[in-house]
Design an enzyme around this catalytic site. Structure first.
Site, PDB file in Angstrom:
ATOM      1  N   PHE A 145      17.748  48.353   7.863  1.00  0.00           N
ATOM      2  CA  PHE A 145      19.254  48.508   7.297  1.00  0.00           C
ATOM      3  C   PHE A 145      19.938  49.448   7.503  1.00  0.00           C
ATOM      4  CE2 PHE A 145      22.672  49.566   4.329  1.00  0.00           C
ATOM      5  CZ  PHE A 145      23.290  48.355   4.322  1.00  0.00           C
ATOM      6  N   ASP A 230      16.876  57.236  11.718  1.00  0.00           N
ATOM      7  CA  ASP A 230      18.090  57.062  10.549  1.00  0.00           C
ATOM      8  C   ASP A 230      17.485  57.754   9.217  1.00  0.00           C
ATOM      9  OD1 ASP A 230      19.766  56.177   8.516  1.00  0.00           O
ATOM     10  OD2 ASP A 230      19.883  54.019   9.470  1.00  0.00           O
ATOM     11  N   LYS A 259      25.096  60.195   3.496  1.00  0.00           N
ATOM     12  CA  LYS A 259      24.895  60.030   1.937  1.00  0.00           C
ATOM     13  C   LYS A 259      24.920  61.498   1.349  1.00  0.00           C
ATOM     14  CE  LYS A 259      23.102  55.375   2.047  1.00  0.00           C
ATOM     15  NZ  LYS A 259      24.549  54.564   1.536  1.00  0.00           N
TER      16      LYS A 259
END
Length: 404
Positions: A145, A230, A259
């Site tokens: 994801f 990531d 984030k």
């Protein structure tokens, strides 16, 4: 326009009426928050065990981050990248130093940072490695994801994220997650990068076997392929270290961050790499009007100051061990498996009992917020300011749900 105050049922109905249904939120309407706790429009408090998918690593309204935002709001918020503002160099230098890299490229959302990494890797492949134009390949892992842009869903293996959004962007090769030899076998002369999550969060906090990233690093170095980590969810203290890939002592060629970098206040993302990689970009080839804006840089610099103390990494490691012990005590009592790394846990509920969604709904009724994924799995990722007592409360509520 006058703001209308709704109680929970009316607020939920109004939101349903006016928004596209791309999310299926729990029936909670948050009005205020502080630290690891939130309060809904009816005054009920909940322990936040999701932390905005790690965007709130430092808790809701951390005083240092709020102060940095307030101070910057009184001075300057945006110039665009047509000019340089006085917060830009400080943020970029601090982030580059944290990553041990020469350069950073600030963006806004995590998906933008992933897209940036893809573009940089392809350009590096053509200009540095000598891959024929239009032939660059990037290896990714199944169950990944990385976001939901058209290009990113092109290499998703989740039908829910991918179906009906084609035609898909070519140039990606999918291999099993955690299988370093399958990855090595997939490399060709046209391979420019390996893009992988150190821990697959959306997949259910899936942690590869020890030695996986050590081998991946060796293969990438041998084959002149960029290793892109990531760390959008796994990074910045979540797993007990600054970056999750540090657990194997591995340094990637490029970090993808987001984030928590915005402190839960503004969207901030970035890629970090050395000059021989990120330096392939020239003016006009990539950018963002809001990327690296003054408000984002001021908040991001305050985030980096917090990380620089090591306090949050230590808290995550120590409290994560406490959470893991509590969760593992429920195996055989409604749980079938627990995966934990720092303050990040994937919890597999016996599917004969309930789905993950049902578990999260019942936890919410008991004042604990969590998120389900893939059937009967729930994810726990509390803010790093959470206390042992908070964690004990969460485990106790989960135990009650499993026993009900």
């Amino acid at each position: 326009m006058t703001t209308v105050e709704f109680r929970t049922p009316d607020a939920l109905a109004e939101a349903e009426r006016w928004t596209a249904h791309n999310y299926h939120p729990l029936p909670v309407v948050v009005a205020e928050a502080e630290g690891a706790w939130v309060t809904d429009v009816d005054g009920r408090r909940y322990l936040d065990m999701l932390a905005g998918y790690s965007a709130l690593n430092f808790g809701h309204r951390h005083p240092d981050l709020v102060a940095a935002a307030h101070a910057q709001l009184d001075r300057l918020t945006l110039t665009s990248r047509a000019f340089v503002h006085d917060q830009f160099a400080t943020f970029c230098r601090s982030l580059a130093e944290l990553c041990g890299k020469d350069l950073v490229l600030p963006m806004n959302t995590g998906a933008e940072a992933v897209e940036t990494a893809i573009k940089v890797a392809r350009k590096w492949g053509y200009q540095v490695k000598g891959v024929p134009d239009g032939q660059a390949e990037i290896i990714v892992a199944d169950g990944n994801f990385h976001g939901r842009t058209t290009t990113i869903v092109s290499f998703s293996t989740d039908p829910e994220a991918r179906a009906d959004f084609g035609p898909y962007t070519p140039g990606f090769v999918v291999v099993p997650y955690g299988d370093a030899e399958a990855l090595a076998a997939a490399i060709t002369p046209n391979t420019v990068a390996v893009l992988v999550e150190p821990i697959q969060g959306e997949g259910g906090v899936l942690i590869p076997a020890a030695g996986y990233f050590t081998r991946v690093r060796e293969v990438c170095t041998e084959q002149n392929v960029l290793l892109i980590a990531d760390e959008i969810q796994s990074g910045l203290g979540r797993t007990g270290k600054t970056f999750a890939i540090e657990h194997e002592g591995v340094v990637p060629d490029m970090y993808v961050l987001g984030k928590a970098l915005g402190g839960g206040i503004v969207p901030v993302s970035a890629v970090a790499a050395n000059r021989d990689v990120l330096g392939v970009l020239k003016p006009g080839e990539h950018g963002s009007t809001f990327g690296g804006n003054a408000l984002a840089c001021a908040v991001g610099s305050a985030v980096l100051d917090l990380l620089g103390t090591g306090e949050f990494q230590d808290r995550s490691a120590r409290l994560g061990a406490h959470l893991q012990a509590g969760l593992e005590g429920l195996i055989g009592k409604g749980l079938v498996a627990v995966r934990c790394r720092g303050l990040w846990a994937g919890v597999d509920i016996d599917p004969a009992l309930m789905t993950g969604r049902q578990a999260c709904e019942r936890l919410a009724e008991r004042g604990v917020l969590a998120k389900d994924t893939h059937g009967s799995t729930i994810r726990l990722a509390p803010p790093l300011v959470v206390t042992e007592a908070d964690l004990d409360h969460a485990v106790a509520q989960l135990a009650a749900v499993l026993a009900s």
